[in-house]
Enzyme design. Structure first.
Site, mmCIF file in Angstrom:
data_model
loop_
_atom_site.group_PDB
_atom_site.id
_atom_site.type_symbol
_atom_site.label_atom_id
_atom_site.label_comp_id
_atom_site.label_asym_id
_atom_site.label_seq_id
_atom_site.Cartn_x
_atom_site.Cartn_y
_atom_site.Cartn_z
ATOM 1 N N SER A 126 0.837 -1.195 0.000
ATOM 2 C CA SER A 126 0.000 0.000 0.000
ATOM 3 C C SER A 126 0.872 1.245 0.000
ATOM 4 O O SER A 126 1.954 1.269 0.606
ATOM 5 C CB SER A 126 -0.888 0.011 1.253
ATOM 6 N N TYR A 139 -1.219 -0.248 10.999
ATOM 7 C CA TYR A 139 -1.385 -0.740 9.630
ATOM 8 C C TYR A 139 -0.301 -0.189 8.716
ATOM 9 O O TYR A 139 0.319 -0.945 7.943
ATOM 10 C CB TYR A 139 -2.758 -0.341 9.096
ATOM 11 N N LYS A 155 2.793 -2.233 6.543
ATOM 12 C CA LYS A 155 3.043 -2.192 5.105
ATOM 13 C C LYS A 155 4.447 -1.673 4.796
ATOM 14 O O LYS A 155 5.053 -2.059 3.790
ATOM 15 C CB LYS A 155 1.988 -1.334 4.409
#
Length: 251
Positions: A143, A166, A170
């Site tokens: 991402s 999160y 990534k």
């Protein structure tokens, strides 16, 4: 399955972007045999049935139970694919989670278990099968939210102090992409390793697809198309990088 088909495993493919990636592949060519990886075996079977019912399907399908947070489940899945197919041509590390838990320590543990440790577990378990392929390919679903360059740029839309668990997961995944790309490129096999950024899609990643859609999220088939393009070799000029709809994501 035809002998010459490209055996492809997509983790977390019973729904969302993973499902749409599988759909894109089996609709595009009879060259693909896609294995739907699903934590819940029943949901995997249902996803296969749904895809097989498509009128214009070209490729073929199978499913395997795999919980990326359970090493025993991962190893059983690898043993099953070894026994049934003898190799793996493409691994798409798609399974991922996010949550809105305000307790950062708890959130980090649950997110990293899937997005980082789970991905490493799956990759390591399937490398022996990938080494039996003539053209092995690994795609990590990443991402732009994991880009440290974007997070540090005041002019970037990703310059905001939110979603540390999160986003950092990534970022860790991006390092894995770089390291696996480098290490596997040293082998005799023509390994190709990529990251794929599907963008913001209206999935159940945070349990509320409608809220994501209200924020401008695209439908999951868009993200699935980006991942499928990488899997099919359409982004080979960007090998070793994270591919997005706009080009290459900065680290």
């Amino acid at each position: 399955m035809a002998a010459k088909q490209i055996v492809t495993l997509i983790t977390g493919a019973n729904q969302g972007i993973g499902f749409e990636t599988a759909k894109n592949l089996v609709l595009s060519s009879n060259a693909y045999h896609v294995i739907i990886g699903s934590r819940d075996a029943n949901r995997g079977t249902k996803a296969v049935s749904e895809l097989q019912s498509l009128a214009d399907i070209k490729g073929t399908l199978d499913t395997v139970q795999i919980d990326v947070t359970d090493d025993n489940s991962v190893d059983r899945a690898a043993e099953h694919i070894q026994s049934k197919y003898g190799r793996l041509d493409i691994l798409v590390n798609n399974a991922g989670v996010n949550n809105l838990n305000p307790a950062v320590r708890e959130s980090m543990r649950s997110i990293y278990a899937v997005n980082v440790i789970g991905v490493a577990s799956v990759t390591e378990a399937f490398l022996p099968l990938l080494r039996k392929s003539d053209a092995p390919r690994v795609v990590f679903v990443s991402s732009s939210m994991g880009s440290i360059a974007y997070a540090s740029d005041k002019n970037s839309p990703y310059y905001r102090p939110q979603g540390i668990p999160y986003r950092s997961s990534k970022a860790a995944l991006n390092m894995m992409i770089a390291m696996y790309s480098h290490s596997l490129s040293l082998e005799e096999k023509d390994f190709k390793v990529f990251g794929a950024d599907p963008g913001l899609n209206a999935t159940n990643l945070v349990g509320d697809a409608a809220s994501l859609r209200a924020r401008g999220a695209v439908e999951p088939y868009v993200g699935g198309g980006i991942i499928a393009a990488v899997a099919k070799g359409e982004r080979d000029a960007d090998v070793g990088r994270v591919c997005s709809i706009d080009g290459v994501v900065e680290w």
